[in-house]
Structure formats: structure tokens, C-alpha cells
Enzyme design. Structure first.
Site, mmCIF file in Angstrom:
data_model
loop_
_atom_site.group_PDB
_atom_site.id
_atom_site.type_symbol
_atom_site.label_atom_id
_atom_site.label_comp_id
_atom_site.label_asym_id
_atom_site.label_seq_id
_atom_site.Cartn_x
_atom_site.Cartn_y
_atom_site.Cartn_z
ATOM 1 N N SER A 83 2.074 9.824 -2.121
ATOM 2 C CA SER A 83 2.558 11.582 -2.292
ATOM 3 C C SER A 83 2.071 12.334 -3.864
ATOM 4 O O SER A 83 2.616 11.290 -4.962
ATOM 5 C CB SER A 83 3.452 11.235 -2.144
ATOM 6 O OG SER A 83 3.944 10.985 -1.026
HETATM 7 N N1 SAH Z 1 4.949 5.209 -0.855
HETATM 8 C C1 SAH Z 1 3.980 5.834 -0.696
HETATM 9 C C2 SAH Z 1 3.286 6.506 -0.260
HETATM 10 C C3 SAH Z 1 2.805 6.013 0.847
HETATM 11 S S1 SAH Z 1 0.902 6.393 2.029
HETATM 12 C C4 SAH Z 1 3.544 5.397 -2.705
HETATM 13 O O1 SAH Z 1 4.513 5.640 -3.171
HETATM 14 O O2 SAH Z 1 2.918 5.838 -3.691
HETATM 15 C C5 SAH Z 1 1.666 5.911 2.752
HETATM 16 C C6 SAH Z 1 1.727 4.693 3.651
HETATM 17 O O3 SAH Z 1 2.532 3.746 4.404
HETATM 18 C C7 SAH Z 1 0.792 3.910 3.750
HETATM 19 O O4 SAH Z 1 -0.417 3.065 2.610
HETATM 20 C C8 SAH Z 1 -0.152 3.262 4.710
HETATM 21 O O5 SAH Z 1 -0.733 2.223 5.051
HETATM 22 C C9 SAH Z 1 1.665 3.084 5.268
HETATM 23 N N2 SAH Z 1 2.245 2.614 6.555
HETATM 24 C C10 SAH Z 1 1.830 4.031 7.853
HETATM 25 N N3 SAH Z 1 1.779 2.805 8.713
HETATM 26 C C11 SAH Z 1 3.060 2.083 8.159
HETATM 27 C C12 SAH Z 1 4.292 0.569 8.596
HETATM 28 N N4 SAH Z 1 3.769 1.141 10.852
HETATM 29 N N5 SAH Z 1 4.667 0.337 8.664
HETATM 30 C C13 SAH Z 1 4.655 0.160 7.314
HETATM 31 N N6 SAH Z 1 4.307 1.074 6.162
HETATM 32 C C14 SAH Z 1 3.077 1.804 7.418
#
Ligand code: SAH
Length: 233
Positions: A83
């Protein structure tokens, strides 16, 4: 010279000294905090300090390192993104993290948000559905000395029941509705920050508080996150 490492180094600090960051990166990070975060109204000094300390460039792919402190999200592989720094700061500040808190994050991604939280709370539990991302984030967090973060590969819709209840929950991918397991795993009085909405339509970031009579819900910001996908289990 600025040295960096985990913010809660006590338990299992790696034997090697923490990496020394080049002054130019430290300066870029200070500018990021001042121009993108303070300038947009984030004032919590603990959050600002954490964002000043955590080496964001260590959590982005080598090809993106030059943009690590810019004002936008970046690709981290597997169609996912880290993000925008302001969003990380905004969500972290909205949680009001306390030093004794145990926090659950859904959507580990690069591990950067977890690293920022690790500076502010006692324990971070983070769940990522894309297995190689979970493994990479776990390795990076360990390498950089963030010893109070536990990473699990799995579907965040289930939360992390064995470690519940949590004082705060942060969700960094967008479900269409708040998952019930996460509500159940929040302690009474606890806070949750979560983007809710569809992949194509509007998404809103909500701040939720669990009260004896139910969940209080407040929309705080229109946002755009990757969808929270459903696992097979
Ligand atoms: N917090 C992260 C950015 C997140 S991007 C950072 O600091 O880099 C969102 C993430 O959520 C992605 O990696 C995606 O694979 C994950 N995601 C999507 N659906 C999910 C689920 N059901 N359970 C866990 N993670 C999930």
C-alpha cells in the site's frame, strides 16, 4: 549513521548486526513521513517514529527500490501490491495501537505493514493467502529482526483462532462483508480497520469497535484495495 532493525529486539535478535541503511534512503524516508504523512494530518508520534524507522525499501522488489519512498502503491509480485505509505500510516494510526496490544493483520503481502505494527505493539499475527508471499515476508521480517511477528499462510477469513482474542485487527485486502470470524476474534473494546466493498465498485475503509451491544461502525476513507479472496478450505 542510522542503524535499523526490529523495534522490539528482545527475544530472538539475529546474531548479525542490523543492516546499516544508506543515508540517502534514510533521508528519503524522512521526506516521505514529512511530505506524505504529516502533511496529510497524521500526528500520532509513535506512528510517525515507526514509519521513520522501518526500511520500506527492504520490503519491495529490487526493481522498485528507487520508488520505495514515493507516494504510491508498488507491485510486490503475484498480482499484489504494497500500500501507499500514507494508507499504511492512516490505518495504523486509526487502530490506536498500544504497547501491550496483540494485533492480527489479514493480508501480509510484503510484510511492511506488519513491521510497522511490530514497532508499536507487543505481538503481531499476520495471515497471507499466497503461500510464496507469506514465506518471503516471514524471511524478510526475520532477517530484519522483527521478532514479535508471526506469519501464517492461509485464508484470513478464518482469522487466527488459537491466538484470539486480539486487541486490534487490521485487514489490508477488501472483502465484500466483514468476515464473522474476525468479529468473533476481536476482544470487547477492540478495534478493527477494514476496507469493505467490491473489486470493481466503491470500497470504503471502516473503523469498527466491538461493544457489549454489537459492532459500532464508522466509514473513514474511500479506498481501493485488492480483493480478499476465498481459500479452498
Ligand atoms: N499489508 C501488505 C499489503 C497487502 S496487499 C503490505 O504491507 O505489503 C493485500 C494482500 O492480501 C495480498 O498479498 C493478498 O494476497 C492478500 N490476501 C487476499 N485475500 C486474502 C485472504 N483471504 N487471506 C489472507 N490474505 C489475503
Amino acid at each position: 549513521m542510522l542503524t535499523l532493525g526490529g523495534c522490539n529486539p528482545e527475544p530472538a535478535r539475529p546474531a548479525a548486526p542490523p543492516p546499516v541503511v544508506e543515508p540517502v534512503l534514510a533521508e528519503a524516508r524522512m521526506h516521505m513521513v514529512r511530505d506524505q504523512i504529516v502533511a496529510r494530518g497524521i500526528t500520532d508520534p509513535r506512528v510517525l517514529e515507526a514509519m521513520t524507522r522501518v526500511p520500506r525499501h527492504e520490503f519491495v522488489p529490487a526493481a522498485q527500490r528507487g520508488e520505495a519512498y514515493e507516494d504510491w502503491p508498488l507491485p510486490i509480485g503475484y498480482g499484489q501490491t504494497i500500500s501507499q505509505p500514507y494508507i499504511v500510516a492512516f490505518m495504523t494510526a486509526a487502530l490506536g495501537p498500544g504497547p501491550g496490544d496483540r494485533v492480527l493483520e489479514i493480508g501480509t503481502g510484503s510484510g511492511y505493514q506488519a513491521a510497522v505494527l511490530s514497532c508499536l505493539v507487543a505481538e503481531v499475527y499476520t495471515v497471507e493467502i499466497v503461500d510464496p508471499l507469506a514465506r518471503r515476508a516471514e524471511a524478510d521480517l526475520k532477517r530484519l529482526g522483527y521478532a514479535n511477528v508471526k506469519v501464517r499462510a492461509g485464508d484470513g477469513h478464518h482469522g487466527w483462532p488459537e491466538a484470539a482474542p486480539f486487541d486490534a485487527i487490521i485487514v489490508t485486502c477488501a472483502p465484500e462483508q466483514v468476515p464473522q470470524a474476525l468479529v468473533e476474534q476481536l476482544r470487547e473494546g477492540g478495534r478493527m480497520i477494514i476496507p469493505v466493498g467490491s473489486q470493481w465498485g466503491a470500497q470504503e475503509l471502516y473503523l469498527l469497535r466491538k461493544t457489549p451491544t454489537g459492532m459500532q461502525r464508522q466509514g473513514v476513507l474511500p479506498v481501493r484495495f485488492v480483493p480478499m479472496v476465498k481459500g479452498r478450505s
